[in-house]
Write an enzyme that holds these catalytic residues in place. Sequence first.
Site, PDB file in Angstrom:
ATOM      1  N   GLU A   1       0.799  -1.216   0.000  1.00  0.00           N
ATOM      2  CA  GLU A   1       0.000   0.000   0.000  1.00  0.00           C
ATOM      3  C   GLU A   1       0.838   1.276   0.000  1.00  0.00           C
ATOM      4  OE1 GLU A   1      -3.047  -0.160   2.957  1.00  0.00           O
ATOM      5  OE2 GLU A   1      -4.007  -1.931   2.078  1.00  0.00           O
TER       6      GLU A   1
ATOM      7  N   ARG B   1     -13.568  -7.172   6.163  1.00  0.00           N
ATOM      8  CA  ARG B   1     -12.452  -6.259   6.461  1.00  0.00           C
ATOM      9  C   ARG B   1     -12.775  -4.837   6.016  1.00  0.00           C
ATOM     10  NH1 ARG B   1      -8.201 -10.452   4.517  1.00  0.00           N
ATOM     11  NH2 ARG B   1      -7.681 -11.543   6.428  1.00  0.00           N
TER      12      ARG B   1
END
Length: 443
Positions: A335, A393
Amino acid sequence: MSLFGLKQFKCFQLQRLLILVLLAFTAIVFIEYTSNSNSCTLKDFQHDVDSTRSQYCKEEFYTLFSLRPKQGELNCSKIIKGDSDAVKRGKQFNAVINKTTDNLNEIMYLNLTRDCRYFKEFRKYITIPMSKEEEDFPIAYSMVIHEKIEMFERLLRAIYAPQNIFCVHVDEKSPTQFKEAVRAITSCFDNVFIATKLERVVYASWLRVQADLNCMDDLLRSNVKWRYLLNTCGTDFPLKTNAEIVRVLKVLNGKNTMESERPSDMKKWRWKHHFEVGDHISRTATEKGPLPISSPIFTGSAYFVVSRDFVQYIFEEPQVQKFIDWVKDTYSPDEHLWATLNRMPGVPGSSPYSGKYDLTDMNAMARMVKWAYSAGDINKGAPYPICTGTHKRSVCVYGTGDLNWLLKQHHLLANKFDLDVDDAAIHCMEEYLRYKTVFRKDL
């Protein structure tokens, strides 16, 4: 094998025999059709051809390769248009499917792929390029998966084109039977292969990045001169046909597209300390050394659309390799690695690191993701409407009620889909994409 499993297997074998007979008859009809002096050619499927003959050829082709579900009364055209009654019937379809059928499992795929020709016909893979434009613009895919064999195979079928190339990374931790089934499926295609090196992927660790890098290396070594690379995971599904993706990539003209923004203070802790990886990732008290590059860190996601030149460059440029080594012991490096590389000066297809070039996930084209904490009333400033499926999530697992909005977005793929949550949504995506692939217009 349990008694139930044995009965299921025998039933499957009988079903397979009946389908073989039906396919043989279909093949004879199709051979007679194509052997006629007036048989259809590739030109008859070109998007700029609009004649009675072209329409006839497309309709004949669609008859053979349609993915319209046969069970229940699922009206995908109305669902995609946002018809509330059709969406409700889609939920009923899910209930019926869950009660009357089982998903295709690993044993079924191992049996189906004993005869690859049968497998591709039964699963209705399109094994010819649908246009010269697509044939001349091959695309590479990195597919990182670990479970749900049918979901993987349906994703593969949705993005498959014979001129493209697909590297599949299977988590080393996955069950043996799952890996065998993936290997059996990939063995039926010359342009689909399993990565030569597999990783034991740990959530939020470097190993998730290494899986993509392993595929990148393999893809660069292949004989296919692909132009762009898109990475996927097992819960992705395309929002565009291959022809549409090709046109988007041509417009990019060598530029990459992915989420890339200045990091919030909440995310900066991810690279402040050294992290260790075991069965889980854990932070240590050891602080990391200084950043080895002059440009700043950016954050984004694991998903990217990058040029071939970008992929070659990151393996060859020493400064990039130094940064890659530096991020290996950070938290969730997928990320911030790609987002940062795409803002580094000199990287092919990158953008300057000036704030003017920041791209949010909504403005980039790589992936459409609905986050639970951002969804709400668009008229009151929310970036997207409430998820009609469920959440995993904090990410929306799409339902049929999401498709109308989802297919209006410019993203190339979306995440997440799950046949155990809403199989009707996936069926309708399949029907929509197949119809648009053949007729070049919306369902």
